[in-house]
Design an enzyme around this catalytic site. Structure first.
Site, PDB file in Angstrom:
ATOM      1  N   ASP A   1       0.038   6.333 -10.632  1.00 51.50           N
ATOM      2  CA  ASP A   1      -0.745   6.970  -9.574  1.00 51.50           C
ATOM      3  C   ASP A   1       0.191   7.808  -8.719  1.00 51.50           C
ATOM      4  OD1 ASP A   1      -2.423   7.669  -7.508  1.00 51.50           O
ATOM      5  OD2 ASP A   1      -3.051   5.635  -7.019  1.00 51.50           O
TER       6      ASP A   1
ATOM      7  N   ASN B   1      -0.935   9.910  -6.217  1.00 48.57           N
ATOM      8  CA  ASN B   1      -1.502  10.083  -4.878  1.00 48.57           C
ATOM      9  C   ASN B   1      -1.403  11.520  -4.371  1.00 48.57           C
ATOM     10  OD1 ASN B   1      -0.516   6.956  -4.818  1.00 48.57           O
ATOM     11  ND2 ASN B   1      -2.414   7.264  -3.665  1.00 48.57           N
TER      12      ASN B   1
ATOM     13  N   GLY C   1      -7.985   0.198  -3.757  1.00 52.22           N
ATOM     14  CA  GLY C   1      -6.717  -0.033  -3.089  1.00 52.22           C
ATOM     15  C   GLY C   1      -6.835   0.111  -1.585  1.00 52.22           C
TER      16      GLY C   1
ATOM     17  N   HIS D   1     -12.001   2.913  -7.446  1.00 49.98           N
ATOM     18  CA  HIS D   1     -10.825   2.735  -6.592  1.00 49.98           C
ATOM     19  C   HIS D   1     -11.065   1.561  -5.654  1.00 49.98           C
ATOM     20  CE1 HIS D   1      -8.920   3.770  -2.568  1.00 49.98           C
ATOM     21  NE2 HIS D   1      -7.880   3.553  -3.344  1.00 49.98           N
TER      22      HIS D   1
ATOM     23  N   GLY E   1       0.789  -1.221   0.000  1.00 47.82           N
ATOM     24  CA  GLY E   1       0.000   0.000   0.000  1.00 47.82           C
ATOM     25  C   GLY E   1       0.821   1.270   0.000  1.00 47.82           C
ATOM     26  N   SER E   2       2.142   1.173  -0.031  1.00 51.73           N
ATOM     27  CA  SER E   2       3.001   2.352   0.066  1.00 51.73           C
ATOM     28  C   SER E   2       2.982   3.159  -1.219  1.00 51.73           C
ATOM     29  CB  SER E   2       4.434   1.927   0.396  1.00 51.73           C
ATOM     30  OG  SER E   2       4.915   0.968  -0.528  1.00 51.73           O
ATOM     31  N   ASP E   3       2.954   4.480  -1.064  1.00 56.35           N
ATOM     32  CA  ASP E   3       2.997   5.379  -2.209  1.00 56.35           C
ATOM     33  C   ASP E   3       3.702   6.667  -1.815  1.00 56.35           C
ATOM     34  OD1 ASP E   3       0.978   7.347  -1.205  1.00 56.35           O
ATOM     35  OD2 ASP E   3      -0.429   5.695  -1.481  1.00 56.35           O
TER      36      ASP E   3
ATOM     37  N   GLU F   1     -11.195   9.048  -5.999  1.00 59.56           N
ATOM     38  CA  GLU F   1     -11.241   8.245  -4.771  1.00 59.56           C
ATOM     39  C   GLU F   1     -11.303   9.102  -3.512  1.00 59.56           C
ATOM     40  OE1 GLU F   1      -7.062   6.686  -3.362  1.00 59.56           O
ATOM     41  OE2 GLU F   1      -7.113   6.631  -5.542  1.00 59.56           O
TER      42      GLU F   1
ATOM     43  N   GLU G   1     -10.235  -1.656 -10.134  1.00 60.82           N
ATOM     44  CA  GLU G   1      -8.956  -1.911  -9.483  1.00 60.82           C
ATOM     45  C   GLU G   1      -9.016  -3.184  -8.634  1.00 60.82           C
ATOM     46  OE1 GLU G   1      -5.505   0.517  -7.029  1.00 60.82           O
ATOM     47  OE2 GLU G   1      -7.594   1.136  -6.762  1.00 60.82           O
TER      48      GLU G   1
ATOM     49  N   GLU H   1      -3.126   9.065 -12.252  1.00 62.95           N
ATOM     50  CA  GLU H   1      -4.174   9.122 -11.237  1.00 62.95           C
ATOM     51  C   GLU H   1      -3.798  10.107 -10.123  1.00 62.95           C
ATOM     52  OE1 GLU H   1      -6.014   5.794  -8.153  1.00 62.95           O
ATOM     53  OE2 GLU H   1      -5.372   5.218 -10.167  1.00 62.95           O
TER      54      GLU H   1
ATOM     55  N   ASP I   1     -15.222   5.873  -4.902  1.00 61.56           N
ATOM     56  CA  ASP I   1     -14.825   5.067  -3.752  1.00 61.56           C
ATOM     57  C   ASP I   1     -16.083   4.677  -2.990  1.00 61.56           C
ATOM     58  OD1 ASP I   1     -14.017   4.708  -0.792  1.00 61.56           O
ATOM     59  OD2 ASP I   1     -12.081   4.707  -1.828  1.00 61.56           O
TER      60      ASP I   1
ATOM     61  N   LYS J   1       2.775   3.101  -8.616  1.00 61.15           N
ATOM     62  CA  LYS J   1       2.842   4.342  -7.855  1.00 61.15           C
ATOM     63  C   LYS J   1       4.074   5.134  -8.292  1.00 61.15           C
ATOM     64  CE  LYS J   1      -0.682   3.241  -5.236  1.00 61.15           C
ATOM     65  NZ  LYS J   1      -1.898   4.045  -5.080  1.00 61.15           N
TER      66      LYS J   1
END
Length: 434
Positions: free
Chosen positions: A246, A248, A351, A349, A22-24, A299, A380, A272, A322, A218
């Site tokens: 993405d 973010n 994630g 979305h 989940g890291s971005d 999202e 996704e 994104e 979302d 990402k």
């Protein structure tokens, strides 16, 4: 008479930051979490829903949901399920809670968790998955779910009725196709920013082998790092697979344009969240400057009004709703109708913990009863934490299989609630994080 006898709220957190899942660029160490709500009834079944967060602050989200309980306990469940707009309208219109928004932030997400739990309850009582429950409603029933305030300059109730009536003749055929083929997915699994190059290459190739025709990476921490990782991913998947990125929300407008120019050689499908989710004109400027690379966002859109303006300003090519940020199913019905009016594909979305489980129902309803089949619609998919759900998503050949179990697929397993409760569950013991 079946009564709603209690609203149970659980703080559930998964230590995903340990593996950098989940890291971005904006969120380097998320612990995927759910402010999880169970609407307990006097004679079953119960309703399940949640708001998704990424760790610290989940207790605040839980408190917001608990604040809504007095408006729910003691209600007639049959009446609630017979009028699925009523709870939504009553909670959104509570003037004292509304002051904390209006219609955005913690309280609106709390309302969304409760509203989705009511839909889960309604689906269970009707013996239908929520996508089917929605798809079987008449156009008149569907427009009655929506709060039409602030939308009439873009979409009126009568226009929405026309859209839904025009889609009615093809519902049965599209439902049959959905059940046979599923709904196309794309995967973010190879793309987390904390993964090393070997993992990016391996997961990108595995995604293609599993049937996905689009992956997402990402970006936004370091442009040279992004170029290296994109080169690895593109080499792993070949020229025919779509690659999206993405950011973010990490960039200003000018930075977004300059950064994407440095990545053009990798044939990007979309970028994104290139800037603040509230910056409608910024998204429009970026879209104009980076075409033909598409702009996708949604999202973190706070409500249907922000989505309306993104569409009116022609600021996006792809809308990413979302399921757990706005006011639940009801407000997402409004968002789907707006997207259909403007001809913009909805690629939800997902994630986060449980978001795949929820958004599949909205996307399938859109496919069957609202906008119909769109060749660019992809939903996704991320491949972790599904094992914690009683009715997890099923992917077949890179496509979501239509859920058959009643409800909205939101119920967590009892053993998950026990193990991952925060702060005293075994997963959060000091030894577990060492």
């Amino acid at each position: 008479m079946t009564k709603l006898v209690a609203v149970d709220v659980h703080d559930v957190r998964f230590p995903t930051s340990v593996g950098l899942h989940g890291s971005d660029a904006m969120n380097p160490d998320p612990d995927y979490s759910a402010a999880y709500v169970v609407l307990r009834t006097s004679d079953g079944p119960d309703g399940h829903g949640f708001a998704f967060t990424i760790g610290r602050g989940n207790e605040v989200q839980c408190a917001a949901i608990e604040a809504l309980a007095p408006a729910l306990v003691g209600r007639d469940v049959e009446e609630m399920c017979a009028d699925l707009g009523r709870v939504y309208h009553e909670l959104v219109d509570d003037s004292q809670f509304r002051w904390l928004g209006p219609e955005k932030g913690l309280m609106h997400m709390a309302i969304g968790a409760v509203v989705n739990a009511v839909w889960d309850l309604a689906g269970r009582r009707a013996g239908k998955p929520v996508w089917k429950l929605l798809s079987d409603m008449t156009p008149e029933q569907l427009v009655d779910l929506v709060d039409w305030r602030y939308l009439s300059d873009a979409l009126t109730r009568d226009e929405a009725l026309d859209l839904l009536r025009a889609a009615e003749p093809g519902r049965a055929a599209r439902e049959e196709h959905l059940r046979e083929r599923g709904l196309a997915a794309y995967t973010t699994t190879p793309g987390w920013l904390g993964y090393d190059d070997e993992t990016v290459a391996r997961l990108s190739k595995e995604a293609v082998d599993e049937g996905f025709r689009q992956i997402k990476l990402k970006v936004g921490r370091d442009v040279e790092d992004d170029r290296r990782r994109l080169a690895i991913a593109r080499a792993s998947v070949g020229a025919d697979i779509r690659v999206a990125v993405d950011a973010n929300q990490i960039w200003d407008v000018g930075s977004a344009v300059a950064w994407i120019d440095r990545l053009r050689e990798f044939d990007l499908w979309w970028v994104e969240e290139p800037t603040s989710p509230d910056d409608i004109l910024g998204h429009a400027a970026i879209r104009q400057a980076i075409a033909p690379v598409k702009v996708a966002t949604g999202e973190h859109a706070q409500n249907r009004i922000v989505v309306k303006q993104l569409l009116q300003a022609r600021a996006i090519d792809v809308l990413q709703l979302d399921a757990a940020r706005v006011g639940g199913v009801n407000e997402n019905v409004a968002i789907l109708l707006l997207a259909a009016k403007f001809g913009v594909p909805v690629c939800p979305h997902a994630g986060g913990v449980g978001l795949c489980e929820l958004v599949q129902h909205l996307a399938m309803f859109d496919e069957v009863a609202v906008s119909g089949h769109h060749p660019d619609r992809v939903v996704e998919y991320v491949d972790h934490l599904h094992e914690h759900f009683v009715d997890p998503v099923r992917l077949v050949g890179g496509a979501y299989a239509a859920p058959t179990a009643p409800g909205m697929s939101a119920e967590l397993r009892p053993e998950t609630l026990a193990h991952y409760r925060f702060p005293d569950g075994p997963a959060w013991a000091v030894s577990a994080r060492a």
